[in-house]
Write an enzyme that holds these catalytic residues in place. Structure first.
Site, mmCIF file in Angstrom:
data_model
loop_
_atom_site.group_PDB
_atom_site.id
_atom_site.type_symbol
_atom_site.label_atom_id
_atom_site.label_comp_id
_atom_site.label_asym_id
_atom_site.label_seq_id
_atom_site.Cartn_x
_atom_site.Cartn_y
_atom_site.Cartn_z
ATOM 1 N N HIS A 5 0.829 -1.206 0.000
ATOM 2 C CA HIS A 5 0.000 0.000 0.000
ATOM 3 C C HIS A 5 0.862 1.254 0.000
ATOM 4 C CE1 HIS A 5 0.650 -0.634 4.398
ATOM 5 N NE2 HIS A 5 0.789 0.680 4.380
ATOM 6 N N ARG A 9 -1.232 10.752 5.080
ATOM 7 C CA ARG A 9 -1.828 11.288 6.300
ATOM 8 C C ARG A 9 -2.939 12.252 5.922
ATOM 9 N NH1 ARG A 9 3.564 10.766 7.651
ATOM 10 N NH2 ARG A 9 3.878 9.537 9.547
ATOM 11 N N GLU A 55 -3.599 3.581 2.192
ATOM 12 C CA GLU A 55 -3.863 3.656 3.627
ATOM 13 C C GLU A 55 -3.992 5.112 4.020
ATOM 14 O OE1 GLU A 55 -1.024 3.653 7.404
ATOM 15 O OE2 GLU A 55 -0.985 1.723 6.365
ATOM 16 N N ASN A 59 -4.617 10.987 12.316
ATOM 17 C CA ASN A 59 -4.168 11.208 13.685
ATOM 18 C C ASN A 59 -5.162 12.121 14.376
ATOM 19 O OD1 ASN A 59 -1.557 9.785 13.671
ATOM 20 N ND2 ASN A 59 -1.087 11.255 12.058
ATOM 21 N N HIS A 73 2.595 11.440 -6.184
ATOM 22 C CA HIS A 73 1.170 11.295 -6.472
ATOM 23 C C HIS A 73 0.760 9.833 -6.429
ATOM 24 C CE1 HIS A 73 2.983 10.886 -10.542
ATOM 25 N NE2 HIS A 73 2.054 9.948 -10.684
ATOM 26 N N GLU A 116 -3.234 11.246 -9.956
ATOM 27 C CA GLU A 116 -3.175 11.190 -11.414
ATOM 28 C C GLU A 116 -4.195 10.170 -11.905
ATOM 29 O OE1 GLU A 116 0.158 10.534 -14.914
ATOM 30 O OE2 GLU A 116 0.439 9.504 -12.992
#
Length: 139
Positions: A5, A9, A55, A59, A73, A116
């Site tokens: 993956h 964030r 993923e 936080n 990207h 993209e």
């Protein structure tokens, strides 16, 4: 070795899910909440290859992640670049680099991650309004 993956964030999990899931069309494959660590992980994948995931790391404590240009990207192949861009626009997403060539477009997530979009197979014939649309912002 097997690719698993890419992690990004995110500052607002719901806004990010509206972008990645609702507008872009990814499917949530799993979610893990870690209240003791003060974060949540949400895994998403394109329907055509669910084994490769994005993923989203949320936080609980707010943090400025900057412009995110250092990430590069994420890239996704789409069946119809024009339909994909129309769906994104319908969700309020700015098309930063329109698919003027019928082949490639760029958008940004709510956290400024560049996405993209590439036409699967051969480029589609150029068509309006895309062929005349200028770039908007940075991508």
């Amino acid at each position: 070795m097997r690719y698993l993956h890419a992690m990004v964030r995110v500052r607002d999990l719901e806004a990010s899910l509206r972008f990645y899931r609702d507008a872009l069309g990814l499917v949530e494959t799993r979610r893990k909440d870690y209240p003791e660590g003060r974060f949540t992980l949400v895994y998403l994948a394109a329907p055509a290859n669910p084994e490769v995931e994005v993923e989203l790391t949320y936080n609980y404590d707010d943090e400025d992640y900057g412009s995110a240009r250092n990430f590069g990207h994420l890239a996704f192949a789409v069946d119809d670049i024009y339909a994909a861009c129309e769906r994104l626009q319908a969700h309020g997403v700015t098309i930063n680099r329109p698919p003027r060539d019928g082949r490639m477009a760029f958008v940004r997530s709510p956290d400024q991650i560049s996405i993209e979009l590439l036409q699967a197979g051969e480029a589609l014939p150029p068509r309006e309004p895309w062929a005349s649309m200028p770039n908007i912002g940075r991508w």
